[in-house]
Design a protein around this motif. Structure first.
Motif, mmCIF file in Angstrom:
data_model
loop_
_atom_site.group_PDB
_atom_site.id
_atom_site.type_symbol
_atom_site.label_atom_id
_atom_site.label_comp_id
_atom_site.label_asym_id
_atom_site.label_seq_id
_atom_site.Cartn_x
_atom_site.Cartn_y
_atom_site.Cartn_z
ATOM 1 N N PRO A 112 -75.878 2.874 40.378
ATOM 2 C CA PRO A 112 -76.857 2.157 41.202
ATOM 3 C C PRO A 112 -76.826 0.640 41.053
ATOM 4 O O PRO A 112 -77.245 -0.066 41.958
ATOM 5 C CB PRO A 112 -78.199 2.710 40.711
ATOM 6 N N ILE A 113 -76.324 0.110 39.897
ATOM 7 C CA ILE A 113 -76.204 -1.348 39.876
ATOM 8 C C ILE A 113 -74.767 -1.795 40.074
ATOM 9 O O ILE A 113 -74.516 -2.956 40.337
ATOM 10 C CB ILE A 113 -76.799 -2.027 38.618
ATOM 11 N N TRP B 39 -83.142 13.175 38.801
ATOM 12 C CA TRP B 39 -83.567 11.959 39.507
ATOM 13 C C TRP B 39 -82.378 11.287 40.187
ATOM 14 O O TRP B 39 -82.365 11.061 41.398
ATOM 15 C CB TRP B 39 -84.243 11.002 38.521
ATOM 16 N N LEU B 40 -81.338 10.985 39.369
ATOM 17 C CA LEU B 40 -80.203 10.246 39.924
ATOM 18 C C LEU B 40 -79.391 11.111 40.876
ATOM 19 O O LEU B 40 -78.901 10.630 41.894
ATOM 20 C CB LEU B 40 -79.315 9.730 38.786
ATOM 21 N N GLY B 41 -79.255 12.385 40.545
ATOM 22 C CA GLY B 41 -78.438 13.262 41.372
ATOM 23 C C GLY B 41 -79.081 13.533 42.715
ATOM 24 O O GLY B 41 -78.427 13.431 43.752
ATOM 25 N N LEU B 45 -77.699 10.144 44.531
ATOM 26 C CA LEU B 45 -76.481 10.695 45.123
ATOM 27 C C LEU B 45 -76.780 11.442 46.411
ATOM 28 O O LEU B 45 -76.011 11.366 47.371
ATOM 29 C CB LEU B 45 -75.798 11.633 44.126
ATOM 30 N N GLY B 46 -77.895 12.151 46.426
ATOM 31 C CA GLY B 46 -78.266 12.920 47.609
ATOM 32 C C GLY B 46 -78.373 12.033 48.833
ATOM 33 O O GLY B 46 -77.785 12.314 49.885
ATOM 34 N N SER B 47 -79.090 10.914 48.687
ATOM 35 C CA SER B 47 -79.262 10.061 49.860
ATOM 36 C C SER B 47 -77.981 9.323 50.200
ATOM 37 O O SER B 47 -77.678 9.082 51.371
ATOM 38 C CB SER B 47 -80.430 9.089 49.664
ATOM 39 N N MET B 48 -77.187 8.997 49.164
ATOM 40 C CA MET B 48 -75.901 8.347 49.427
ATOM 41 C C MET B 48 -75.007 9.280 50.247
ATOM 42 O O MET B 48 -74.356 8.870 51.208
ATOM 43 C CB MET B 48 -75.237 8.024 48.080
ATOM 44 N N PHE B 49 -75.009 10.563 49.852
ATOM 45 C CA PHE B 49 -74.200 11.553 50.557
ATOM 46 C C PHE B 49 -74.696 11.717 51.992
ATOM 47 O O PHE B 49 -73.901 11.758 52.929
ATOM 48 C CB PHE B 49 -74.272 12.879 49.796
#
Lengths: 273, 313
Positions: A112-113, B39-41, B45-49
């Protein structure tokens, strides 16, 4: 110790270039300080035609600025708390054990960064849109916490690595259970790292603008307020005053965080010798 | 055992849980990892995908509606000359900013690593760290004051009798403009200023790791200082420069605020993404534009890894 750094003398050109570089980094901010007192309110005229304290009073009376500061503080506080929790959990897991997929997880934490903020911002925005989630201070906080985790993680994981695992074993041997060991041995040891990481996360969130422009609805944090003023200036002197306020507010905790980190490093080194 | 029996029930439960966890380190590991990974996944990542998937959708030119069938149409649109111009312009700016900041950063990093001691070192370190953590917008704003037509640069050049030089600089086609604050020269200066600390720190870290003995060995073998610098110190500092360039390059590629505040009306990649997803409402094209920095940075990162830059981070 024959060739300690203090014995060497820097070439004059090098010293000049280094000092010039530092001035380049710091003089611009000093200029804002001067402009906050300028009597000129329609342009960025230099030198200022006169000096006044008037704008500080004007800025003090502006409710929109107070609202923006309040929202920024709320968002920064809640995303820092989440980041401290998630970051130290991840640090505890990653510092000791080696397992399959470990590299991938550490990449995920810094991603993220490492990737441009605009990617995080636009991804979150389109995801919120897809999910029908309305934009609010919660969506801002959600975005901020995501990139704040790495700040806490980096600091705490470094401390965990320096902490000898024999301390935990000794505590267990002396009859403490896992929770007692955590409270009396682990927590006091990671406390300053956690604090420094938390402060950096707070500073990062308080100042963040790129992701925030995508995840905020109608509400504005202080950086969003600034950005609006920069793109379409309404009252330039008030912006100058707010800029000075931001400089002061961010510098103080950063200096404290730096000193804390330095001292913790120093005392640890002393302990090992 | 006798004392354990007398413990209150609550404490006993805690002890049982902690023992259970300690006997199963994998379970403890999983419990520690699940919240941050969720949280990160999911969120990140979910929204990035979800975004990247949309770059394979297309927009109906008549209705303006997004058609959710997989196609490469948006990518062919990305390759239009006007869009390629934007990509190349942004990449050129990122390269120029990276080059300039490594040149300015090197003496500072070199001084910090090899000559500053004690208090001076702390001062230098703080002086480099503080801008990194102080407000990005305020620092950009400072340059709006500096580069304004009525601002300090114009005043200073006039006082020094260099006004015609400034005019000559501004009259250069493409990079010039009516004032510094609306020219590429201005955009470039601000980019260098903002990302400079990201370049200083990795170079300094790399230089700190050059052992004094190697430098002495080079001198003992008869190399004059400038040769030691060129043949010993510079190659060893190079991974640091590459590590710093990852930041300066990537940050310049994605930034849309600086060119919006200080710069000409010709757009950079970040601005196009912002406009396409916002007022233009063309999420597929915005998503396709987002793939560009990801692709460029993946290539850049793998090249940097080969050059050993990650050890200098």
């Amino acid at each position: 110790m024959r060739s300690d750094a203090s014995d060497r003398k820097a070439p004059r050109a090098l010293t000049a270039a280094a000092v010039a570089g530092l001035l380049f980094l710091h003089l611009p901010l000093a200029l804002i300080l001067l402009y906050a007192f300028s009597t000129e309110d329609a342009s960025y005229e230099f030198p200022p035609p006169g000096l006044t304290l008037r704008w500080f009073a004007v800025a003090w009376g502006r409710q929109d600025i107070w609202d923006a500061i309040g929202l920024s503080l709320r968002v920064a506080a809640s995303s820092t708390l989440i980041a401290m929790l998630l970051g130290s959990l991840a640090a505890a897991a990653m510092s000791r054990t080696r397992f399959f997929g470990r590299e991938a997880i550490s990449l995920l934490i810094i991603l993220p960064i490492a990737l441009p903020g605009i990617l995080t911002g636009i991804s979150l925005r389109s995801a919120f849109n897809l999910g029908g989630i309305p934009f609010s201070s919660w969506t801002i906080m959600l975005g901020h916490a995501t990139f704040c985790v790495v700040m806490v993680y980096n600091n705490v994981v470094a401390r965990f690595r320096r902490m000898p695992s024999s301390w935990i074993e000794a505590s267990m041997d002396l009859g403490a259970d896992g929770f007692q060991t955590f409270r009396h041995v682990v927590l006091p040891n990671i406390a300053t790292a956690l604090l420094v990481g938390g402060m950096l996360a707070f500073a990062l969130s308080f100042d963040e603008v790129i992701v925030t422009t995508f995840t905020a609805g109608q509400q504005s944090t202080l950086p969003i307020w600034m950005l609006t003023e920069l793109v379409r200036p309404r009252q330039r002197p008030v912006t100058n005053v707010v800029a000075v306020f931001v400089i002061v507010v961010t510098f103080a905790p950063l200096v404290v965080a730096q000193l804390l980190a330095r001292r913790a490093e120093g005392s640890n080194e002393g302990g090992i010798r | 055992m006798a004392t354990a029996m007398q413990l209150p029930a609550k404490q006993q439960l805690g002890r049982r849980v902690s023992t259970a966890l300690l006997l199963r380190p994998r379970l403890l590991l999983a419990l520690l990892l699940v919240p941050p990974l969720l949280w990160l996944g999911v969120i990140y990542l979910g929204s990035m995908f979800a975004l990247l998937i949309q770059s394979f959708f297309s927009i109906d030119e008549f209705t303006g509606m997004i058609q959710r069938t997989l196609t490469l149409r948006t990518y062919t649109e990305l390759l239009r000359p006007a869009h390629l111009d934007i990509i190349l312009r942004t990449a050129a700016m990122a390269a120029a900013v990276t080059l300039a900041s490594s040149v300015i950063a090197f003496p500072i990093a070199y001084f910090m690593a090899r000559y500053a001691t004690g208090r001076a070192k702390t001062v230098f370190y703080l002086a480099v760290m503080l801008p990194l953590w102080s407000s990005y917008l305020v620092r950009v704003y400072a340059w709006k004051l500096i580069l304004a037509k009525e601002g300090i640069v114009t005043w200073l050049t006039a006082e020094l009798g260099l006004g015609s030089w400034l005019d000559a600089l501004l009259s250069i086609p493409i990079i010039g403009g009516t004032a510094l604050s609306v020219s590429y020269i201005g955009t470039f200066t601000v980019f260098v200023y903002i990302w400079l600390p990201f370049m200083i720190l990795p170079i300094q870290a790399a230089l700190e790791r050059v052992p004094q003995s190697i430098i002495e060995a080079s001198a003992d073998l008869g190399a004059p200082p400038h040769r030691t610098f060129r043949n010993v110190i510079l190659p060893l500092a190079f991974p640091g420069v590459i590590a710093g360039s990852i930041f300066t390059f990537s940050l310049t590629l994605g930034d849309y605020i600086i060119p919006q505040i200080i710069g000409s009306s010709r757009l950079f990649l970040g601005q196009v993404v912002y406009i396409q997803q916002g007022t233009a409402g063309n999420i597929p094209l915005a998503a396709a534009f987002c793939v560009v920095p990801i692709a460029v940075m993946s290539i850049y990162l793998s090249a940097a890894k080969r050059l050993g830059a990650f050890d200098a981070l």
